[in-house]
Design a protein around this motif. Structure first.
Motif, mmCIF file in Angstrom:
data_model
loop_
_atom_site.group_PDB
_atom_site.id
_atom_site.type_symbol
_atom_site.label_atom_id
_atom_site.label_comp_id
_atom_site.label_asym_id
_atom_site.label_seq_id
_atom_site.Cartn_x
_atom_site.Cartn_y
_atom_site.Cartn_z
ATOM 1 N N GLU A 120 3.467 -9.497 -6.525
ATOM 2 C CA GLU A 120 4.674 -9.917 -6.494
ATOM 3 C C GLU A 120 5.261 -10.254 -4.623
ATOM 4 N N LYS A 121 4.715 -9.575 -4.263
ATOM 5 C CA LYS A 121 5.283 -9.384 -2.809
ATOM 6 C C LYS A 121 5.396 -11.251 -2.455
ATOM 7 N N LEU A 122 3.396 -11.944 -2.490
ATOM 8 C CA LEU A 122 2.922 -13.227 -2.320
ATOM 9 C C LEU A 122 3.933 -13.924 -2.965
ATOM 10 N N ALA A 123 4.196 -13.990 -3.680
ATOM 11 C CA ALA A 123 4.746 -15.295 -5.248
ATOM 12 C C ALA A 123 6.431 -15.074 -4.264
ATOM 13 N N THR A 124 6.819 -13.881 -3.875
ATOM 14 C CA THR A 124 8.539 -14.027 -3.283
ATOM 15 C C THR A 124 8.049 -14.257 -1.818
ATOM 16 N N ALA A 125 7.024 -14.531 -1.518
ATOM 17 C CA ALA A 125 7.795 -15.194 0.202
ATOM 18 C C ALA A 125 6.627 -16.581 -0.545
ATOM 19 N N TYR A 126 6.192 -16.865 -1.376
ATOM 20 C CA TYR A 126 5.742 -18.406 -1.261
ATOM 21 C C TYR A 126 7.345 -18.932 -1.307
ATOM 22 N N ALA A 127 8.058 -18.162 -2.583
ATOM 23 C CA ALA A 127 9.366 -18.958 -3.105
ATOM 24 C C ALA A 127 10.188 -19.200 -1.576
ATOM 25 N N ALA A 128 10.488 -18.157 -0.842
ATOM 26 C CA ALA A 128 10.773 -18.607 0.306
ATOM 27 C C ALA A 128 10.792 -18.789 1.555
ATOM 28 N N GLY A 129 9.110 -20.038 1.028
ATOM 29 C CA GLY A 129 8.880 -20.172 1.818
ATOM 30 C C GLY A 129 8.331 -20.298 3.349
ATOM 31 N N GLN A 130 7.839 -18.825 3.677
ATOM 32 C CA GLN A 130 7.862 -18.059 4.799
ATOM 33 C C GLN A 130 5.578 -18.261 4.945
ATOM 34 N N LEU A 131 5.017 -19.245 4.272
ATOM 35 C CA LEU A 131 3.973 -19.006 3.690
ATOM 36 C C LEU A 131 3.070 -20.615 4.081
ATOM 37 N N ALA A 142 0.852 -0.926 -0.029
ATOM 38 C CA ALA A 142 -0.027 -0.008 0.194
ATOM 39 C C ALA A 142 0.845 1.238 0.181
ATOM 40 N N ALA A 143 2.161 1.606 0.758
ATOM 41 C CA ALA A 143 2.734 2.156 1.172
ATOM 42 C C ALA A 143 3.119 2.482 -0.103
ATOM 43 N N GLU A 144 3.708 1.185 -0.636
ATOM 44 C CA GLU A 144 4.912 1.189 -1.902
ATOM 45 C C GLU A 144 3.894 2.071 -3.522
ATOM 46 N N THR A 145 2.467 1.972 -3.320
ATOM 47 C CA THR A 145 2.067 2.221 -4.014
ATOM 48 C C THR A 145 1.995 3.877 -3.893
ATOM 49 N N THR A 146 1.574 4.320 -3.418
ATOM 50 C CA THR A 146 0.980 5.715 -3.424
ATOM 51 C C THR A 146 2.240 6.308 -3.314
ATOM 52 N N LEU A 147 3.486 5.657 -3.084
ATOM 53 C CA LEU A 147 4.556 6.305 -2.444
ATOM 54 C C LEU A 147 5.533 7.070 -4.253
ATOM 55 N N THR A 148 5.268 5.933 -4.817
ATOM 56 C CA THR A 148 5.449 5.642 -6.176
ATOM 57 C C THR A 148 4.230 6.494 -7.385
ATOM 58 N N LEU A 149 3.195 6.433 -6.884
ATOM 59 C CA LEU A 149 2.572 7.188 -8.325
ATOM 60 C C LEU A 149 2.906 8.137 -7.804
ATOM 61 N N ARG A 185 -2.199 -4.468 -6.910
ATOM 62 C CA ARG A 185 -2.664 -5.636 -7.041
ATOM 63 C C ARG A 185 -2.038 -6.064 -7.275
ATOM 64 N N ARG A 186 -1.020 -5.489 -8.542
ATOM 65 C CA ARG A 186 0.323 -6.088 -8.985
ATOM 66 C C ARG A 186 1.368 -6.392 -8.024
ATOM 67 N N LEU A 187 1.655 -5.367 -7.056
ATOM 68 C CA LEU A 187 2.562 -5.273 -5.845
ATOM 69 C C LEU A 187 2.388 -6.459 -5.315
ATOM 70 N N ILE A 188 1.059 -6.312 -4.324
ATOM 71 C CA ILE A 188 1.217 -7.269 -3.976
ATOM 72 C C ILE A 188 1.457 -9.359 -4.411
ATOM 73 N N LEU A 240 -6.264 -14.131 -8.876
ATOM 74 C CA LEU A 240 -6.918 -13.547 -8.822
ATOM 75 C C LEU A 240 -6.387 -11.767 -9.203
ATOM 76 N N ARG A 241 -5.309 -12.485 -10.422
ATOM 77 C CA ARG A 241 -4.659 -10.944 -11.414
ATOM 78 C C ARG A 241 -6.355 -10.970 -12.486
ATOM 79 N N LYS A 242 -7.447 -11.661 -12.413
ATOM 80 C CA LYS A 242 -8.624 -11.671 -13.026
ATOM 81 C C LYS A 242 -9.211 -10.405 -12.704
#
Length: 404
Positions: free
Chosen positions: A202-213, A125-132, A197-200, A235-237
């Motif tokens: 992406e971060k979910l995929a990274t957390a999954y790959a790191a075994g955090q979920l 949420a923060a990255e979305t707002t700051l980036t735009l 949506r894109r950032l969430i 969820l992308r759709k």
């Protein structure tokens, strides 16, 4: 005097022991600690103090609060101090409220992964707002923001979302100018929604790959990489929602919004109507309905009420109020000073409360005497489990505090 209404503490004291026995092995240590803290809050088990009016000698006993951030009665002091700091930091510009909400599918996944996904929600949420805001196509400025996590809906269901307040403008990239938003417009919500949506995801995929979920129950089939990838693809759709409302009508409205949202818990005692063996009845708002019909009542079985309340116990050490951009802790003071200089605003005056004579005044309560309005001076403190030496005046006034 009217009989006071029920409290969450009453429900926990009356039904908590049976609920813990029935759910043994299915509760976290954090949930057990929250129940224990609320049950003992403002009782002799935590000790307390005796205060006497300096004018009429009215005497009252007050027991210590548990200070647990999930307790409906223990947020007033923390909220006052926090709001005083925010008042001193407000800039003379419009402020916009923005709300970022997780879709139901991710909210369900968040419950067994609170620390990971709640943190991910904040950052996205923060990255979305700051980036735009930094994009020259939109605002082209470095902004600041304050974000608050809520995990509940009005009916105490699990509904993670972030409430954010953002000033209507920011510093230019070189820090030499203040760039203001257009009147009554912050950033386009559809673009905010798509980037969020894109950032969430992406971060979910990274957390999954790191075994955090972790995956349990209905989500056990997401353990495999293909299944999790398909989950993200669905969820992308769908359309995600970010709400950006009209700016506040002045600093007082900003503080009122912060007071409502920063130090709340899943349900306040003021919303409870009745609690007995047949269930707990409370007020709630159905946001699908407009007008006065939105306000409704709901009755839950006691076990279900306790279960829903404990859904919202946060992981230990998790910060539910965070600051980003210009308001980040390391550089906030310098950034605010620079922004005020560019806006032509005065620096807030520091308040001095020390006695210039050096005399030590007796400790006083902030609340005046309920009989005459005089100063209430603390004359005795007693430890946990102890009884005070002084006795209260008769009849004793019942003072209830509920700031959630």
């Amino acid at each position: 005097m009217a009989r006071p209404g029920p409290e969450v503490a009453d429900i926990f004291r009356d039904h908590g022991p049976a609920w813990r026995r029935a759910n043994a092995g299915h509760m976290s240590l954090g949930q057990l600690k929250v129940m224990s803290a609320i049950e003992t809050c403002r009782t002799a088990a935590l000790g307390g103090h005796v205060a006497r009016c300096a004018d009429c000698t009215y005497t009252t006993i007050a027991y210590n609060s548990c200070r647990n951030r999930h307790c409906p009665k223990c947020q007033s002091a923390a909220a006052r101090d926090w709001l005083a700091q925010r008042e001193a930091e407000l800039l003379p510009v419009p402020y916009f409220p923005v709300v970022f909400t997780l879709p139901a599918a991710i909210a369900d996944l968040a419950y067994p992964n609170k620390a990971v996904i709640y943190d991910l929600l904040f950052k996205a949420a923060a990255e979305t707002t700051l980036t735009l805001a930094a994009d020259p196509k939109h605002l082209g400025a470095r902004i600041g923001l304050t974000a608050v996590l809520h995990t509940w809906g009005s009916a105490m269901t699990h509904h993670p979302h972030v409430h954010m307040i953002v000033p209507g403008g920011g510093l230019s990239p070189d820090g030499t100018r203040w760039i203001a938003c257009r009147p009554n417009f912050f950033l386009p919500v559809r673009i905010l929604s798509k980037l969020f949506r894109r950032l969430i995801l992406e971060k979910l995929a990274t957390a999954y790959a790191a075994g955090q979920l972790r995956f349990f129950g209905d989500h056990a089939d997401l353990t495999g990489p293909k299944a999790f990838a398909a989950f993200l693809a669905r969820l992308r759709k769908i359309r995600w929602f970010v709400y950006a409302k009209r700016p506040f009508a002045g600093p007082e409205a900003v503080l009122a919004y912060l007071a409502r949202y920063t130090h709340r818990v899943a349900i306040s005692n003021s919303r409870l109507i009745r609690a007995d063996d047949s269930g707990v009845t409370f007020t709630w708002k159905d946001y699908r309905v407009e007008g006065r019909a939105r306000c409704k009542t709901m009755t839950l079985a006691v076990d279900e009420f306790i279960r829903r309340f404990l859904l919202h116990v946060l992981p230990r050490g998790f910060h539910r109020i965070r600051h980003y951009g210009l308001f980040a802790h390391g550089s906030r003071a310098a950034n605010l000073t620079r922004a005020r200089a560019l806006l032509g605003a005065r620096e807030p005056c520091a308040t001095v409360t020390a006695d210039p004579t050096g005399a030590t005044a007796p400790p006083c309560l902030t609340q005046p005497c309920p009989c005459c309005g005089g100063r209430m001076i603390i004359i005795e403190r007693f430890a946990r489990g102890s009884s005070p030496i002084h006795r209260p005046s008769s009849p004793s006034a019942v003072i209830r505090v509920d700031t959630s």
